[in-house]
Design an enzyme around this catalytic site. Structure first.
Site, PDB file in Angstrom:
ATOM      1  N   TYR A  77     -10.008  -5.907  11.855  1.00  0.00           N
ATOM      2  CA  TYR A  77      -9.148  -5.462  12.959  1.00  0.00           C
ATOM      3  C   TYR A  77      -8.887  -6.618  13.930  1.00  0.00           C
ATOM      4  O   TYR A  77      -9.719  -6.916  14.791  1.00  0.00           O
ATOM      5  CB  TYR A  77      -9.803  -4.284  13.683  1.00  0.00           C
ATOM      6  CG  TYR A  77     -10.004  -3.090  12.784  1.00  0.00           C
ATOM      7  CD1 TYR A  77      -9.043  -2.092  12.698  1.00  0.00           C
ATOM      8  CD2 TYR A  77     -11.131  -2.992  11.962  1.00  0.00           C
ATOM      9  CE1 TYR A  77      -9.203  -1.012  11.842  1.00  0.00           C
ATOM     10  CE2 TYR A  77     -11.295  -1.921  11.099  1.00  0.00           C
ATOM     11  CZ  TYR A  77     -10.334  -0.937  11.047  1.00  0.00           C
ATOM     12  OH  TYR A  77     -10.486   0.126  10.185  1.00  0.00           O
ATOM     13  N   GLU A 135       0.839  -1.198   0.000  1.00  0.00           N
ATOM     14  CA  GLU A 135       0.000   0.000   0.000  1.00  0.00           C
ATOM     15  C   GLU A 135       0.870   1.241   0.000  1.00  0.00           C
ATOM     16  O   GLU A 135       1.891   1.303   0.688  1.00  0.00           O
ATOM     17  CB  GLU A 135      -0.890  -0.019   1.254  1.00  0.00           C
ATOM     18  CG  GLU A 135      -1.817   1.168   1.407  1.00  0.00           C
ATOM     19  CD  GLU A 135      -2.740   0.978   2.584  1.00  0.00           C
ATOM     20  OE1 GLU A 135      -3.422  -0.076   2.637  1.00  0.00           O
ATOM     21  OE2 GLU A 135      -2.779   1.856   3.471  1.00  0.00           O
ATOM     22  N   ARG A 150     -14.682   3.409   6.245  1.00  0.00           N
ATOM     23  CA  ARG A 150     -15.354   4.601   6.759  1.00  0.00           C
ATOM     24  C   ARG A 150     -14.410   5.781   6.731  1.00  0.00           C
ATOM     25  O   ARG A 150     -14.763   6.883   6.361  1.00  0.00           O
ATOM     26  CB  ARG A 150     -15.859   4.385   8.187  1.00  0.00           C
ATOM     27  CG  ARG A 150     -16.745   5.527   8.678  1.00  0.00           C
ATOM     28  CD  ARG A 150     -16.850   5.601  10.175  1.00  0.00           C
ATOM     29  NE  ARG A 150     -15.573   5.997  10.784  1.00  0.00           N
ATOM     30  CZ  ARG A 150     -15.403   6.157  12.082  1.00  0.00           C
ATOM     31  NH1 ARG A 150     -16.408   5.917  12.917  1.00  0.00           N
ATOM     32  NH2 ARG A 150     -14.232   6.510  12.566  1.00  0.00           N
ATOM     33  N   GLY A 151     -13.159   5.555   7.155  1.00  0.00           N
ATOM     34  CA  GLY A 151     -12.187   6.635   7.252  1.00  0.00           C
ATOM     35  C   GLY A 151     -12.175   7.227   8.653  1.00  0.00           C
ATOM     36  O   GLY A 151     -13.102   7.038   9.446  1.00  0.00           O
ATOM     37  N   THR A 185      -4.066   4.783  -0.901  1.00  0.00           N
ATOM     38  CA  THR A 185      -4.937   5.308   0.140  1.00  0.00           C
ATOM     39  C   THR A 185      -5.632   6.585  -0.308  1.00  0.00           C
ATOM     40  O   THR A 185      -5.215   7.245  -1.252  1.00  0.00           O
ATOM     41  CB  THR A 185      -4.159   5.592   1.438  1.00  0.00           C
ATOM     42  OG1 THR A 185      -3.222   6.645   1.187  1.00  0.00           O
ATOM     43  CG2 THR A 185      -3.420   4.361   1.908  1.00  0.00           C
ATOM     44  N   TYR A 186      -6.696   6.911   0.402  1.00  0.00           N
ATOM     45  CA  TYR A 186      -7.410   8.162   0.145  1.00  0.00           C
ATOM     46  C   TYR A 186      -7.446   8.965   1.434  1.00  0.00           C
ATOM     47  O   TYR A 186      -7.750   8.421   2.500  1.00  0.00           O
ATOM     48  CB  TYR A 186      -8.839   7.899  -0.336  1.00  0.00           C
ATOM     49  CG  TYR A 186      -9.448   9.109  -1.005  1.00  0.00           C
ATOM     50  CD1 TYR A 186      -9.462   9.223  -2.388  1.00  0.00           C
ATOM     51  CD2 TYR A 186      -9.957  10.163  -0.254  1.00  0.00           C
ATOM     52  CE1 TYR A 186      -9.981  10.345  -3.015  1.00  0.00           C
ATOM     53  CE2 TYR A 186     -10.471  11.284  -0.867  1.00  0.00           C
ATOM     54  CZ  TYR A 186     -10.492  11.371  -2.240  1.00  0.00           C
ATOM     55  OH  TYR A 186     -10.987  12.495  -2.852  1.00  0.00           O
ATOM     56  N   ALA A 227     -18.859   2.057   6.671  1.00  0.00           N
ATOM     57  CA  ALA A 227     -18.334   1.367   5.500  1.00  0.00           C
ATOM     58  C   ALA A 227     -19.372   0.451   4.867  1.00  0.00           C
ATOM     59  O   ALA A 227     -19.382   0.280   3.637  1.00  0.00           O
ATOM     60  CB  ALA A 227     -17.086   0.575   5.879  1.00  0.00           C
TER      61      ALA A 227
END
Length: 317
Positions: A179, A18, A124-125, A49-50, A144
């Site tokens: 997670y 990434e 979700r961020g 990534t954003y 998300a």
């Protein structure tokens, strides 16, 4: 090609990593410099990534403050297109809830489809610094799973404008995050797994985990997922420790544990080179054990710096 197809068709553990877009004003050359050293290991895909917008206050000559939205790391879509054009490697853009309305999300997905991008990782961020809790955009998504449902609708030819005629469905492969040590906002591990299963049931086809430094956490996570009926591939995400400060920064920001054996080894290091060597050694050990257990792919969080990831890949892949 879809990530899920790579995972289903492989007979060995795949390699992926990434990267993050450069700061606004910087050249894409920094992206290439981070990718070039890793191409020899034949990454199946590269995640980009954003980063959502942040808010700053600009002081004008009259003393008045103006609240302004800024995006420090734009370029995710363009970088994905550049990667696929330059390296012929599939790029996986991250899409987040924060900063997007549902209409903007749909338009972004249409752009990705037109570029021939087959995969999206839906998150979700994080909250921005000025928020105590995550706040979605007006007419935006809260979670998300809402993003997953929207992409599934597009894959089924269901656009927001239900009066459109002769629509072409999209065909995205959907990934989501998991997670092993619980999302920090979840009240307990079981509820976190329940929400993950909801994302999978809604249409997510694979999971990429948050970084971890103890493989037992990953193995237990996979077992717990399988026990409640989550049967999609679960890709372990790894990061290499490179500085002493990460011993406190990573647990604080990502809400993860770092094993005592690793922290004690780093505490004994006299300089950054020794710390990097310990981090690489630990990463090699983690990677070898994961491969021995037959994981479908190992995903490295490089943060645009390839040196330590290359050292691990060279020793293992």
């Amino acid at each position: 090609m879809k990530v899920i197809e790579y995972l289903k068709n492989t007979k060995k553990t795949l390699f992926s990593f990434e990267i993050l877009p450069p700061l606004k004003g910087k050249s894409i050359q920094s992206i290439y410099e981070g990718i070039d050293p890793l191409v020899e290991f034949k990454p199946a895909f590269i995640d980009v990534t954003y980063h959502r917008q942040e808010f700053v206050y600009k002081t004008h000559a009259n003393g008045m403050l103006e609240k302004m939205s800024v995006r420090k790391r734009p370029g995710t879509v363009g970088i994905c297109a550049a990667i696929m054009n330059r390296y012929h490697i599939d790029a996986v853009p991250h899409l987040i809830c924060g900063g997007f309305s549902v209409e903007e999300t749909e338009n972004a997905l249409i752009d990705l489809q037109f570029l021939g991008i087959d995969n999206v990782l839906l998150l979700r961020g994080d909250s921005i610094k000025t928020e105590k809790n995550f706040t979605p955009e007006p007419n935006g998504h809260n979670y998300a799973i809402d993003l997953v449902k929207q992409v599934v609708c597009l894959n089924n030819g269901q656009y927001l404008d239900d009066e459109l005629k002769d629509v072409a469905p999209t065909n995205f492969c959907i990934g989501v995050a998991g997670y092993p040590e619980k999302h920090f906002e979840a009240p307990n591990f079981n509820s976190d797994l329940k929400y993950l299963k909801m994302k999978v049931d809604a249409g997510a086809e694979y999971i990429v985990t948050q970084m971890f430094f103890d493989n037992k956490k990953y193995f237990e996570f996979v077992d717990n997922c399988r026990a409640i009926g989550i049967n999609v591939p679960i890709i372990p995400g790894l990061k290499t420790l490179t500085t002493r400060g990460q011993l406190s920064v990573l647990p604080s920001f990502f809400h993860i544990d770092i094993p005592a054996e690793l922290t004690e080894a780093i505490d004994k290091c006299k300089d950054d080179k020794m710390i990097k060597d310990i981090g690489v050694e630990w990463g090699i050990k983690q990677t070898k054990e994961l491969i021995e257990h037959g994981v479908p792919c190992i995903h490295f969080y490089t943060m645009g710096k390839s040196e330590t990831t290359k050292a691990i890949a060279k020793a293992v892949f």
